[in-house]
Write an enzyme that holds these catalytic residues in place. Structure first.
Site, mmCIF file in Angstrom:
data_model
loop_
_atom_site.group_PDB
_atom_site.id
_atom_site.type_symbol
_atom_site.label_atom_id
_atom_site.label_comp_id
_atom_site.label_asym_id
_atom_site.label_seq_id
_atom_site.Cartn_x
_atom_site.Cartn_y
_atom_site.Cartn_z
ATOM 1 N N ALA A 29 0.805 -1.228 0.000
ATOM 2 C CA ALA A 29 0.000 0.000 0.000
ATOM 3 C C ALA A 29 0.837 1.276 0.000
ATOM 4 O O ALA A 29 0.282 2.371 -0.153
ATOM 5 C CB ALA A 29 -0.928 0.004 1.211
ATOM 6 N N ALA A 30 2.130 1.181 0.179
ATOM 7 C CA ALA A 30 2.942 2.380 0.389
ATOM 8 C C ALA A 30 3.218 3.179 -0.881
ATOM 9 O O ALA A 30 3.503 4.372 -0.818
ATOM 10 C CB ALA A 30 4.266 2.009 1.044
ATOM 11 N N LYS A 54 -1.036 2.494 -3.115
ATOM 12 C CA LYS A 54 -1.221 3.822 -2.524
ATOM 13 C C LYS A 54 -2.500 4.467 -3.054
ATOM 14 O O LYS A 54 -3.306 5.011 -2.302
ATOM 15 C CB LYS A 54 -0.017 4.701 -2.846
ATOM 16 C CG LYS A 54 -0.123 6.134 -2.355
ATOM 17 C CD LYS A 54 1.117 6.938 -2.729
ATOM 18 C CE LYS A 54 0.962 8.410 -2.357
ATOM 19 N NZ LYS A 54 2.143 9.215 -2.799
ATOM 20 N N TYR A 74 6.501 -14.050 -14.051
ATOM 21 C CA TYR A 74 5.526 -13.027 -13.653
ATOM 22 C C TYR A 74 4.172 -13.370 -14.263
ATOM 23 O O TYR A 74 3.136 -13.336 -13.588
ATOM 24 C CB TYR A 74 5.997 -11.655 -14.127
ATOM 25 C CG TYR A 74 5.081 -10.508 -13.786
ATOM 26 C CD1 TYR A 74 4.078 -10.103 -14.666
ATOM 27 C CD2 TYR A 74 5.228 -9.821 -12.596
ATOM 28 C CE1 TYR A 74 3.241 -9.043 -14.360
ATOM 29 C CE2 TYR A 74 4.389 -8.750 -12.273
ATOM 30 C CZ TYR A 74 3.402 -8.372 -13.173
ATOM 31 O OH TYR A 74 2.561 -7.318 -12.873
ATOM 32 N N VAL A 83 0.792 0.248 -16.107
ATOM 33 C CA VAL A 83 0.436 1.355 -15.217
ATOM 34 C C VAL A 83 1.706 2.096 -14.831
ATOM 35 O O VAL A 83 2.745 1.466 -14.560
ATOM 36 C CB VAL A 83 -0.270 0.845 -13.949
ATOM 37 C CG1 VAL A 83 -0.796 2.022 -13.109
ATOM 38 C CG2 VAL A 83 -1.423 -0.104 -14.289
HETATM 39 N N1 LIG Z 1 2.672 -1.233 -12.823
HETATM 40 C C1 LIG Z 1 2.058 -2.038 -13.703
HETATM 41 O O1 LIG Z 1 2.206 -1.901 -14.947
HETATM 42 C C2 LIG Z 1 1.155 -3.135 -13.224
HETATM 43 C C3 LIG Z 1 0.203 -3.632 -14.123
HETATM 44 C C4 LIG Z 1 -0.629 -4.670 -13.702
HETATM 45 C C5 LIG Z 1 -0.528 -5.166 -12.419
HETATM 46 N N2 LIG Z 1 0.400 -4.652 -11.568
HETATM 47 C C6 LIG Z 1 0.456 -5.217 -10.227
HETATM 48 O O2 LIG Z 1 0.038 -4.211 -9.308
HETATM 49 C C7 LIG Z 1 0.587 -4.485 -8.007
HETATM 50 C C8 LIG Z 1 1.249 -3.234 -7.464
HETATM 51 O O3 LIG Z 1 2.313 -2.927 -8.338
HETATM 52 P P1 LIG Z 1 2.805 -1.425 -8.612
HETATM 53 O O4 LIG Z 1 2.885 -1.249 -10.076
HETATM 54 O O5 LIG Z 1 2.032 -0.476 -7.789
HETATM 55 O O6 LIG Z 1 4.301 -1.550 -8.065
HETATM 56 P P2 LIG Z 1 5.155 -0.641 -7.073
HETATM 57 O O7 LIG Z 1 6.507 -1.258 -7.116
HETATM 58 O O8 LIG Z 1 4.962 0.778 -7.397
HETATM 59 O O9 LIG Z 1 4.480 -0.908 -5.635
HETATM 60 C C9 LIG Z 1 4.542 -2.176 -5.066
HETATM 61 C C10 LIG Z 1 4.408 -2.011 -3.549
HETATM 62 O O10 LIG Z 1 4.410 -3.310 -2.971
HETATM 63 C C11 LIG Z 1 5.352 -3.349 -1.919
HETATM 64 N N3 LIG Z 1 5.880 -4.710 -1.753
HETATM 65 C C12 LIG Z 1 6.730 -5.368 -2.559
HETATM 66 N N4 LIG Z 1 6.989 -6.587 -2.069
HETATM 67 C C13 LIG Z 1 6.283 -6.713 -0.909
HETATM 68 C C14 LIG Z 1 6.145 -7.737 0.055
HETATM 69 N N5 LIG Z 1 6.838 -8.879 -0.045
HETATM 70 N N6 LIG Z 1 5.328 -7.517 1.114
HETATM 71 C C15 LIG Z 1 4.664 -6.339 1.231
HETATM 72 N N7 LIG Z 1 4.760 -5.323 0.356
HETATM 73 C C16 LIG Z 1 5.562 -5.521 -0.706
HETATM 74 C C17 LIG Z 1 6.434 -2.361 -2.323
HETATM 75 O O11 LIG Z 1 7.190 -1.930 -1.196
HETATM 76 C C18 LIG Z 1 5.604 -1.252 -2.946
HETATM 77 O O12 LIG Z 1 5.157 -0.338 -1.982
HETATM 78 C C19 LIG Z 1 1.553 -5.655 -8.219
HETATM 79 O O13 LIG Z 1 0.914 -6.865 -7.851
HETATM 80 C C20 LIG Z 1 1.800 -5.644 -9.727
HETATM 81 O O14 LIG Z 1 2.172 -6.913 -10.222
HETATM 82 C C21 LIG Z 1 1.241 -3.633 -11.924
HETATM 83 C C1 LIG Z 2 7.946 -4.823 -18.267
HETATM 84 C C2 LIG Z 2 6.669 -4.305 -17.740
HETATM 85 C C3 LIG Z 2 5.804 -5.400 -17.192
HETATM 86 C C4 LIG Z 2 4.560 -4.837 -16.553
HETATM 87 C C5 LIG Z 2 3.751 -5.960 -15.972
HETATM 88 C C6 LIG Z 2 2.381 -5.456 -15.649
HETATM 89 O O1 LIG Z 2 1.638 -6.433 -14.979
HETATM 90 C C7 LIG Z 2 1.663 -4.988 -16.878
HETATM 91 C C8 LIG Z 2 1.212 -5.830 -17.806
HETATM 92 C C9 LIG Z 2 0.478 -5.195 -18.928
HETATM 93 C C10 LIG Z 2 0.060 -5.753 -20.024
HETATM 94 C C11 LIG Z 2 0.274 -7.121 -20.393
HETATM 95 C C12 LIG Z 2 -0.216 -7.493 -21.606
HETATM 96 C C13 LIG Z 2 -0.063 -8.852 -22.092
HETATM 97 C C14 LIG Z 2 -0.451 -9.071 -23.341
HETATM 98 C C15 LIG Z 2 -0.307 -10.429 -23.919
HETATM 99 O O2 LIG Z 2 -1.572 -11.027 -24.087
HETATM 100 C C16 LIG Z 2 0.342 -10.331 -25.283
HETATM 101 O O3 LIG Z 2 0.629 -11.644 -25.695
HETATM 102 C C17 LIG Z 2 -0.628 -9.638 -26.232
HETATM 103 C C18 LIG Z 2 -0.022 -9.396 -27.578
HETATM 104 C C19 LIG Z 2 -0.918 -8.361 -28.258
HETATM 105 C C20 LIG Z 2 -0.428 -8.020 -29.639
HETATM 106 O O4 LIG Z 2 0.788 -8.166 -29.886
HETATM 107 O O5 LIG Z 2 -1.287 -7.604 -30.428
#
Ligand SMILES: NC(=O)c1ccc[n+]([C@@H]2O[C@H](COP(=O)([O-])OP(=O)(O)OC[C@H]3O[C@@H](n4cnc5c(N)ncnc54)[C@H](O)[C@@H]3O)[C@@H](O)[C@H]2O)c1
Ligand SMILES: CCCCC[C@H](O)/C=C/C=C\C=C\C=C\[C@@H](O)[C@@H](O)CCCC(=O)O
Length: 258
Positions: A13-14, A19, A151, A186
């Site tokens: 949440a930080a 957040k 991942y 994101v």
């Molecule tokens: N940023 C993206 O593109 C994206 C897209 C889809 C899903 N997500 C998912 O969203 C979630 C949050 O990611 P984010 O993008 O905000 O990342 P971020 O790195 O900005 O924030 C992650 C937070 O989780 C905390 N954290 C990490 N490991 C931890 C642990 N073991 N215990 C407790 N806290 C922990 C970190 O200290 C940080 O505050 C993740 O599950 C990530 O996989 C992110």
């Molecule tokens: C290096 C950054 C990783 C961020 C991980 C975070 O979870 C964000 C993920 C965001 C999107 C993921 C999309 C996955 C798409 C797949 O289905 C891909 O195979 C789709 C291909 C689409 C195309 O090429 O037209």
């Protein structure tokens, strides 16, 4: 579900998405337990939120979701402080394919651990008052990211686990709705230093960047809005809500019952 005086637990949440989740829950009247492994970031955020919402509405707990002991203690402290748990956001997650066991430990096992512990406090079968759990997966949980295979696996696992638990809850009478958020890219720290995060797949950084440009990048506030929808709409259970630059969409999965 109205959020006034409801108690939420948010992991990771930080910073970033967690957040933003914390802030939208506070804005809508909930009190929030802020769980994060990063003590400095957690305390800094809590101090800032206390000024805006009052110290009685937030509780920072330094907690690593990999630790059964720490997350158990955090949930117990939350119940002691606020009287119960109504909402859980299993959001903590990392991306670093070089330490793939840690990705599994946090992104998947941490979600399972949090969900199972929440059942002990929230389930109507064990004296709880029911509620809602929202797990943070990813679009990578719906379609593979070649540069992040582990991942991808963890996020696919979170989607499957969430849908199975939602069905189990409905049949068992836990009184808990369980949904999953599947954001696209994101703008958070998780997106920084991408090549280093890809480990042995860093040669696929360009391919990933092309995908980022194709799918686009959204803001944490967009994710928080979708969280609020899944928390407050009491018709939602077992739903996967996908969101990216083009908008949001509830995922339709194959049905084998007909
Ligand atoms: N940023 C993206 O593109 C994206 C897209 C889809 C899903 N997500 C998912 O969203 C979630 C949050 O990611 P984010 O993008 O905000 O990342 P971020 O790195 O900005 O924030 C992650 C937070 O989780 C905390 N954290 C990490 N490991 C931890 C642990 N073991 N215990 C407790 N806290 C922990 C970190 O200290 C940080 O505050 C993740 O599950 C990530 O996989 C992110
Ligand atoms: C290096 C950054 C990783 C961020 C991980 C975070 O979870 C964000 C993920 C965001 C999107 C993921 C999309 C996955 C798409 C797949 O289905 C891909 O195979 C789709 C291909 C689409 C195309 O090429 O037209």
């Amino acid at each position: 579900m109205a959020l006034n005086d409801k108690t939420a637990v948010v992991t990771g949440a930080a910073m970033g998405i967690g957040k933003a989740m914390t802030e939208i829950l506070l804005q809508n009247g909930a009190q929030v337990a802020i769980l994060d492994v990063d003590k400095t970031a957690g305390e800094r955020l809590t101090e800032e939120l206390n000024k805006r919402y009052g110290a009685e509405k937030t509780l920072f707990l330094n907690c690593n979701v990999e630790s059964e002991e720490q997350i158990k203690a955090a949930f117990q402290k939350t119940v002691e402080t606020f009287g119960g748990i109504d909402i859980l956001c299993n959001n903590a997650g990392i991306l670093n394919e070089s330490t793939w066991e840690k990705i599994v430990s946090i992104n998947l096992m941490g979600v399972i651990r949090g969900t199972y512990l929440a059942l002990e406090h929230m389930s109507k079968l064990s004296g709880g008052r029911g509620g809602v759990i929202v797990n943070t997966a990813s679009m990578a949980g719906l379609g593979p990211l070649p540069s992040c295979p582990v991942y991808t696996a963890t996020k696919s696992g979170v989607v499957g686990f969430t849908r199975a638990m939602a069905a189990a809850s409905a049949v068992s009478g836990y009184g808990i709705r369980i949904n999953v958020l599947c954001p696209g890219f994101v703008q958070t720290d998780l997106m920084s230093n991408m090549s280093a995060r890809l480990g042995q797949f860093s040669h696929l950084a360009d391919v990933t960047q092309q995908l980022i440009e194709k799918i686009g990048i959204i803001n944490v506030s967009d994710v928080a809005d979708c969280l609020l929808e899944l928390v407050t709409d009491e018709t939602k259970n077992g739903e996967a809500l996908m969101l990216f630059r083009k908008g949001k969409q509830y995922v339709t999965f194959p049905s084998f019952s007909e």
